[in-house]
Scaffold this motif. Structure first.
Motif, PDB file in Angstrom:
ATOM      1  N   TYR A 213      19.079 -45.732 -38.232  1.00  0.00           N
ATOM      2  CA  TYR A 213      19.192 -44.850 -36.996  1.00  0.00           C
ATOM      3  C   TYR A 213      19.154 -43.498 -37.502  1.00  0.00           C
ATOM      4  O   TYR A 213      19.715 -42.687 -38.314  1.00  0.00           O
ATOM      5  CB  TYR A 213      20.684 -44.944 -36.557  1.00  0.00           C
ATOM      6  N   ALA A 214      18.248 -42.544 -36.882  1.00  0.00           N
ATOM      7  CA  ALA A 214      17.543 -41.395 -37.392  1.00  0.00           C
ATOM      8  C   ALA A 214      17.647 -40.386 -36.112  1.00  0.00           C
ATOM      9  O   ALA A 214      17.103 -40.864 -35.038  1.00  0.00           O
ATOM     10  CB  ALA A 214      16.245 -41.529 -37.985  1.00  0.00           C
ATOM     11  N   VAL A 238      13.787 -49.242 -36.566  1.00  0.00           N
ATOM     12  CA  VAL A 238      14.119 -47.851 -36.443  1.00  0.00           C
ATOM     13  C   VAL A 238      14.666 -47.716 -35.131  1.00  0.00           C
ATOM     14  O   VAL A 238      14.186 -48.188 -34.086  1.00  0.00           O
ATOM     15  CB  VAL A 238      12.832 -46.680 -36.683  1.00  0.00           C
ATOM     16  N   LEU A 239      15.947 -47.218 -34.939  1.00  0.00           N
ATOM     17  CA  LEU A 239      16.341 -46.524 -33.627  1.00  0.00           C
ATOM     18  C   LEU A 239      16.281 -45.215 -33.649  1.00  0.00           C
ATOM     19  O   LEU A 239      17.026 -44.502 -34.583  1.00  0.00           O
ATOM     20  CB  LEU A 239      17.802 -47.117 -33.466  1.00  0.00           C
ATOM     21  N   LYS A 240      15.656 -44.281 -32.853  1.00  0.00           N
ATOM     22  CA  LYS A 240      15.564 -42.864 -32.895  1.00  0.00           C
ATOM     23  C   LYS A 240      16.506 -42.382 -31.959  1.00  0.00           C
ATOM     24  O   LYS A 240      16.595 -42.550 -30.650  1.00  0.00           O
ATOM     25  CB  LYS A 240      13.960 -42.654 -32.438  1.00  0.00           C
ATOM     26  N   GLY A 241      17.392 -41.274 -32.296  1.00  0.00           N
ATOM     27  CA  GLY A 241      18.099 -40.534 -31.381  1.00  0.00           C
ATOM     28  C   GLY A 241      17.159 -39.320 -31.234  1.00  0.00           C
ATOM     29  O   GLY A 241      16.745 -38.747 -32.171  1.00  0.00           O
ATOM     30  N   ALA A 525      13.567 -32.776 -39.523  1.00  0.00           N
ATOM     31  CA  ALA A 525      12.078 -33.436 -38.639  1.00  0.00           C
ATOM     32  C   ALA A 525      12.842 -34.557 -37.957  1.00  0.00           C
ATOM     33  O   ALA A 525      13.732 -35.251 -38.249  1.00  0.00           O
ATOM     34  CB  ALA A 525      11.189 -33.677 -39.827  1.00  0.00           C
ATOM     35  N   ARG A 526      11.941 -35.084 -36.664  1.00  0.00           N
ATOM     36  CA  ARG A 526      12.618 -35.991 -35.931  1.00  0.00           C
ATOM     37  C   ARG A 526      11.366 -36.990 -35.404  1.00  0.00           C
ATOM     38  O   ARG A 526      10.210 -36.220 -35.291  1.00  0.00           O
ATOM     39  CB  ARG A 526      13.197 -35.280 -34.676  1.00  0.00           C
TER      40      ARG A 526
END
Length: 546
Positions: A213-214, A238-241, A525-526
């Motif tokens: 989770y990023a 990956v689970l992106k916030g 960074a996202r």
């Protein structure tokens, strides 16, 4: 060479700095957690008042400890952290975990503290996890610095920038007897970076899949290379916030995140083979599907169904991702025609046309033929497997259980990735238990999880050397995007020298063009790659979200 993070995640002694008699404080809860989780290492509480805590002697300072601990858990306030780290480094401690908030997510004073902590880590070589972290746990060693109780030991590693999201995933995993091999709360990445955790997990034998989770990455380029390299050995989900503008703003207040172009970063991670999900429950389910699966070889996926409807929907789910379906050899089709009656379809997808209703063993016999076919890189079994004794008669239970055990054995021996989609996935039958025991057949109830195996097959089939090539493409795309941003700013009369006006690439970072040092940038960074799972509003739905 031993990974330096091993001394942290496999620590044989832990100092709890800020230990407390107050059961509401983390300095108390962690000591209690370590005692209750059968941790065999030394537990060394530290507090200026000394005394005892839960039967353990309390040292007044790290310098007063009877031995040098491998790891220090710092439970004190942010302002005291630099002094604690100096004493830890002077004592020879290898790593520290900082729980406190109030660093670069909290304004100018916090940013100054963050710079001081970073300078100490640079100068002394002390590796620092956090700050603003929930800690980490290695359930296999009883090394629980988080305090979550009754965590099942499993095969999935979890890296998370949110303690609450991690708690949700770990609780679900333990309730489903899936378990966690290692959990790390990433925090603000002042020292140890995302890519370093991924590199450590490459050789962590207990971890077969990596869940992330990023909300962002300090060094997007290094993260990309790590995913490209490690993802060829272990699946990365990956689970992106912070995908939306408001979400990115929330992420910045949470961890000080600076979001770059999500669309660009998503595309780059797509190239290196990471798998994106959009909900926390999907992160766990897809990870469970991929845990224990062998790497895909070139070829296509075979759909094996006991009815036309499920065969059609599973095929649609795979086709929507451009996953190649295996073209079975004429010899395989001939043998299948001999095994099945005339109503069955022996091309791909294979439809047993009700043959398993009376003899579930036919699944194992067909699977035996499929594993011999050189074009078959993976199998999706869809329909009622695991529930024939419930659906028709208990007399089928022994045969169905034996067939499930045989499928698991054959898949394991052939290293053939296999997923079972069945409407009886949650029934707990003996047949499904045998599949799970073999650690190759995975039972799921929703067709959206079929896409996880399909995505792996597509990545393997389209490019055997995708890791190295994709890393090169990502590197070029990254540099190109950064270059365009820099030239645009130069045309506007602004120099790209960092800060809020400096050039930012798709990761939202300001890493130097030449690669720079590990800590050359303190910005985040996202981003992540993406795939579109099937809509869960229908159990058999395979509509793609838009």
């Amino acid at each position: 060479m031993t990974d330096p993070l091993a001394a942290i995640f496999e620590a044989r002694s832990v100092a709890v700095v800020g230990a407390s008699a107050d059961s509401r404080k983390r300095g108390h809860q962690v000591v209690r957690s370590l005692l209750g989780s059968a941790y065999e290492g030394d537990i060394l509480p530290v507090h200026p008042d000394g005394g005892t805590l839960l039967g353990l002697p309390v040292a007044r300072s790290v310098t007063d400890l009877p031995c040098c601990p491998d790891l220090a858990l710092v439970c004190t306030r942010a302002a005291s952290v630099p002094g604690v780290l100096e004493r830890c480094a002077g004592r020879g401690v290898k790593g520290a975990v900082i729980l406190a908030v109030g660093f670069d997510e909290s304004g100018p004073e916090g940013e100054a503290l963050a710079r001081e902590v970073g300078a100490i880590a640079d100068r002394t070589g002390l590796r620092v996890i956090g700050p603003n972290t929930s800690g980490f746990m290695n359930p296999g060693l009883g090394l629980n610095l988080v305090g979550i109780r009754a965590v099942e030991v499993g095969r999935m590693a979890l890296l998370s920038q949110s303690g609450n999201v991690a708690l949700d995933i770990i609780t679900r995993a333990s309730a489903g007897s899936v378990g966690i091999s290692l959990y790390v709360g990433i925090g603000n990445e002042l020292d140890v970076r995302f890519h370093e955790y991924i590199s450590y997990l490459e050789t962590h034998r207990a971890s077969e899949v990596i869940l992330i989770y990023a909300e962002g990455f300090r060094d997007g380029r290094a993260f990309m290379h790590a995913v490209s390299r490690v993802g060829r050995k272990k699946p990365i989900v990956v689970l992106k916030g912070g995908r939306s503008a408001n979400g990115a703003s929330a992420a910045r207040s949470h961890t000080g995140a600076i979001a770059g172009s999500y669309e660009v970063f998503r595309s780059l991670l797509e190239q290196v083979g990471a798998h994106e999900v959009t909900r926390s429950d999907e992160l766990l389910r897809v990870g469970e599907m991929l845990a224990g699966q062998p790497p895909f070889r070139s070829g296509g996926v075979v759909v094996l169904a006991d009815g036309g409807g499920h065969a059609t929907l599973a095929t649609d789910a795979l086709e929507s991702l451009e996953v190649p379906l295996a073209k079975l050899t004429p010899a395989t089709r001939t043998r299948l025609a001999e095994l099945l009656h005339s109503a069955a379809a022996v091309s791909n997808p294979i439809d047993l046309a009700g043959a398993a209703d009376r003899a579930p063993a036919v699944f194992a016999r067909v699977f035996q033929e499929l594993r011999r076919d050189p074009e078959c890189a993976g199998v999706v079994i869809t329909g009622l497997l695991g529930g024939y004794a419930l659906r028709f008669t208990e007399e089928l239970e022994a045969e169905e259980t034996a067939a499930a055990a045989e499928i698991g054995r054959l898949a394991r021996e052939a290293s053939l990735p296999t997923v079972v989609h069945t409407v009886y996935a949650e029934s707990g039958t003996r047949a499904l238990a045998r599949l799970a025991r073999r650690r190759r057949g995975r039972a799921c109830r929703n067709l959206c999880h079929v896409q996880s195996i399909g995505r792996c097959a597509r990545n393997a089939s389209t490019d055997r050397t995708r890791g190295a090539k994709a890393a090169g493409r990502a590197e070029r795309s990254y540099g190109s995007a950064r270059g365009r941003a820099h030239r645009a700013r130069m045309r506007e009369g602004r120099r790209g020298t960092g800060g809020s006006g400096g050039p930012q690439g798709p990761f939202g970072d300001d890493t130097p063009q030449d690669g720079g040092g590990r800590r050359s940038s303190r910005r985040r960074a996202r981003g992540c790659c993406r795939y579109l799972p099937a809509d869960r509003t229908s159990r058999e739905g395979v509509r793609r979200r838009t």
